[in-house]
Scaffold this motif. Sequence first.
Motif, PDB file in Angstrom:
ATOM      1  N   CYS A   1       3.612  12.236  -1.683  1.00 38.10           N
ATOM      2  CA  CYS A   1       4.285  11.621  -0.532  1.00 38.10           C
ATOM      3  C   CYS A   1       5.678  12.206  -0.423  1.00 38.10           C
ATOM      4  O   CYS A   1       6.477  12.110  -1.360  1.00 38.10           O
ATOM      5  CB  CYS A   1       4.365  10.102  -0.686  1.00 38.10           C
TER       6      CYS A   1
ATOM      7  N   ALA B   1      -3.507  12.696  10.722  1.00 34.45           N
ATOM      8  CA  ALA B   1      -3.524  11.470  11.532  1.00 34.45           C
ATOM      9  C   ALA B   1      -2.170  10.785  11.465  1.00 34.45           C
ATOM     10  O   ALA B   1      -1.400  10.975  10.520  1.00 34.45           O
ATOM     11  CB  ALA B   1      -4.623  10.525  11.043  1.00 34.45           C
TER      12      ALA B   1
ATOM     13  N   VAL C   1       0.243   7.226  11.755  1.00 33.58           N
ATOM     14  CA  VAL C   1       0.485   5.779  11.751  1.00 33.58           C
ATOM     15  C   VAL C   1       1.876   5.589  12.341  1.00 33.58           C
ATOM     16  O   VAL C   1       2.858   6.008  11.755  1.00 33.58           O
ATOM     17  CB  VAL C   1       0.423   5.181  10.339  1.00 33.58           C
TER      18      VAL C   1
ATOM     19  N   ILE D   1      -3.588   1.712  10.061  1.00 35.07           N
ATOM     20  CA  ILE D   1      -3.790   2.645   8.947  1.00 35.07           C
ATOM     21  C   ILE D   1      -5.284   2.912   8.751  1.00 35.07           C
ATOM     22  O   ILE D   1      -5.708   4.053   8.531  1.00 35.07           O
ATOM     23  CB  ILE D   1      -3.139   2.102   7.661  1.00 35.07           C
TER      24      ILE D   1
ATOM     25  N   ALA E   1      -6.343   5.341  11.271  1.00 40.14           N
ATOM     26  CA  ALA E   1      -5.872   6.691  10.947  1.00 40.14           C
ATOM     27  C   ALA E   1      -6.718   7.337   9.856  1.00 40.14           C
ATOM     28  O   ALA E   1      -6.887   8.562   9.834  1.00 40.14           O
ATOM     29  CB  ALA E   1      -4.405   6.633  10.518  1.00 40.14           C
ATOM     30  N   LEU E   2      -7.269   6.530   8.955  1.00 40.02           N
ATOM     31  CA  LEU E   2      -8.063   7.062   7.853  1.00 40.02           C
ATOM     32  C   LEU E   2      -9.538   7.252   8.224  1.00 40.02           C
ATOM     33  O   LEU E   2     -10.314   7.801   7.425  1.00 40.02           O
ATOM     34  CB  LEU E   2      -7.975   6.126   6.644  1.00 40.02           C
TER      35      LEU E   2
ATOM     36  N   LEU F   1      -1.679  12.337   6.210  1.00 42.67           N
ATOM     37  CA  LEU F   1      -1.332  11.119   6.947  1.00 42.67           C
ATOM     38  C   LEU F   1       0.158  11.135   7.232  1.00 42.67           C
ATOM     39  O   LEU F   1       0.974  11.285   6.316  1.00 42.67           O
ATOM     40  CB  LEU F   1      -1.689   9.880   6.123  1.00 42.67           C
TER      41      LEU F   1
ATOM     42  N   ALA G   1       3.195   8.914   8.533  1.00 44.60           N
ATOM     43  CA  ALA G   1       3.630   7.539   8.779  1.00 44.60           C
ATOM     44  C   ALA G   1       5.046   7.588   9.345  1.00 44.60           C
ATOM     45  O   ALA G   1       6.006   7.873   8.618  1.00 44.60           O
ATOM     46  CB  ALA G   1       3.594   6.732   7.481  1.00 44.60           C
TER      47      ALA G   1
ATOM     48  N   LEU H   1       0.502   2.675   1.281  1.00 46.48           N
ATOM     49  CA  LEU H   1       0.755   4.088   1.550  1.00 46.48           C
ATOM     50  C   LEU H   1       0.843   4.884   0.251  1.00 46.48           C
ATOM     51  O   LEU H   1       0.353   6.015   0.163  1.00 46.48           O
ATOM     52  CB  LEU H   1       2.043   4.241   2.368  1.00 46.48           C
TER      53      LEU H   1
ATOM     54  N   ILE I   1      -2.598   5.486  -1.003  1.00 45.88           N
ATOM     55  CA  ILE I   1      -3.287   6.515  -0.220  1.00 45.88           C
ATOM     56  C   ILE I   1      -2.908   7.909  -0.732  1.00 45.88           C
ATOM     57  O   ILE I   1      -3.755   8.799  -0.850  1.00 45.88           O
ATOM     58  CB  ILE I   1      -2.947   6.345   1.274  1.00 45.88           C
TER      59      ILE I   1
ATOM     60  N   ARG J   1      -4.468  12.152  -0.746  1.00 44.04           N
ATOM     61  CA  ARG J   1      -4.007  12.621   0.558  1.00 44.04           C
ATOM     62  C   ARG J   1      -2.540  13.028   0.491  1.00 44.04           C
ATOM     63  O   ARG J   1      -1.768  12.510  -0.302  1.00 44.04           O
ATOM     64  CB  ARG J   1      -4.187  11.536   1.621  1.00 44.04           C
TER      65      ARG J   1
ATOM     66  N   VAL K   1       0.935  12.660   2.242  1.00 44.12           N
ATOM     67  CA  VAL K   1       1.557  11.663   3.115  1.00 44.12           C
ATOM     68  C   VAL K   1       2.962  12.124   3.468  1.00 44.12           C
ATOM     69  O   VAL K   1       3.766  12.433   2.578  1.00 44.12           O
ATOM     70  CB  VAL K   1       1.607  10.277   2.443  1.00 44.12           C
TER      71      VAL K   1
END
Length: 494
Positions: free
Chosen positions: A31, A88, A90, A159, A162-163, A170, A172, A191, A194, A199, A201
């Motif tokens: 992230c 995607a 959010v 969310i 988006a998933l 992702l 956000a 988050l 995730i 993923r 982020v």
Amino acid sequence: MSAVHVRGLRIRIGAQAVVDGVDLDIAPGECVAIVGESGAGKSLTARALLGMLPDGARMTADELRIDGIDAAGLGEASWRALRGRRVALVSQDALAALDPLRRIGREVAEPMEIHRLHRSDRQAQVVRLLASVSLPEPERRARSRPHELSGGMRQRALIASALAADPAVLVADEATTALDATVQARILALLRSIADDGRAVLFISHDFAAVRRVADRVLVMRAGRIVEHGGVAEVMASPREEYTRALVEASVLRPRTPTRPAGELLLQVRDVSKRFERPAVIGASFALVSGRTLGVVGESGSGKTTLARMLIGVERPDSGVIEWASAQRVQLVHQNPLGAFDPRWTIGRSIAEALQAAGARRGDRSAAVAALLAEVGLDAELGRRRPRQLSGGQLQRAAIARALAADPQVLVLDEPVSALDPTVRARVLDLLARLQIERGLTMVFVSHDLAVVAAVCDDVLVMRDGVIVERGPVADVFAAPTHPFTRELLAAGR
């Protein structure tokens, strides 16, 4: 291999470079946060990864790869194939992002339909997705419409949507800004999980406290450029740039030192209740004394705003008594000043209208508008602009100026700084503190942000499900909370 690899990203709107030479890498399972003040270019950078730039914006990049796909120079049709499936979004406002006429299950299923996934068991997959984001009673919630869910539930549903097509990335974008402390903590934990599941982020925020909870690395943006980057703990503990130091310092609000003695009794609220489709406020009782600031805190749906609206007379209680000691001039400062101003009018005209309602003579209004703008730190020239031509901080100052036009004795402020970045928030809070001293104002400050309440309020009411569960001086309540819900709020805000 990076899930996101960007080199030399530039975005121009007209002749202005609003993003200028940004480099960004995000690995799977990582992230990365981008922070900065409003207008720094954070959201434009994020939306460039989705091919969702506003009309009139032109993007170029030396390199732009999303999940291994070269996205530099893609047309809209190609971006549509990537969005949802590879990357995607959010967004901040789940209520605006979700179609009010569609059920949540249909919203979550839409990306699967677009990308032709899970045709045979799509409904079962929707329920699994809603359960994976910890939405309670996922089968029932799938049949709900957005307005039937709380703010935190809507954000979880967004969310899940988006998933739905299993993207590698992702984004956000300010996804926790308007949420109360406990809900924000849960969404940040989601988050983070995730990212931990593999993923990449990208977390866009102006809130360093949120960044500290969720991100591995942080990039600091100013005027379209990355001015500092590194591990979150490193950047927050030892920022190299003065701009970063200012952002970090502004994100840490200092509790107010109690200095103001209790004044005369202005307001007595006794056993007040209000019901709409369900009870909104139940048996509220408290007092308000002059010269002090009373904070009202609680989760979304706790009754804070309904209580504030009853204090200013917009709503009437179904039972109980709201008794002012004498005729008081009470004014409201809204959470969303953009929605509170008429978009067709200039700021000066809106303030002049408030002066007219307060009885100011026509010949005195122009000078009074300029004086009010100066009092809140705005140049008189801004009075000739329309609301959308002002920044968020300028607009909130203008809203305060309009409230002051009636020369109020009491200001009721409903989430007045929740959408502002830390440095702007600090300036608005300093403004309110100065105005309180200079004008002798009494204030009721509604907020979900406990740090803000600790910084500006003398006394506090804690609300849950319409009930005041705890009250007292802020220093006492926050130092030694007696109710379990207050302890939960304080723990979530740390």
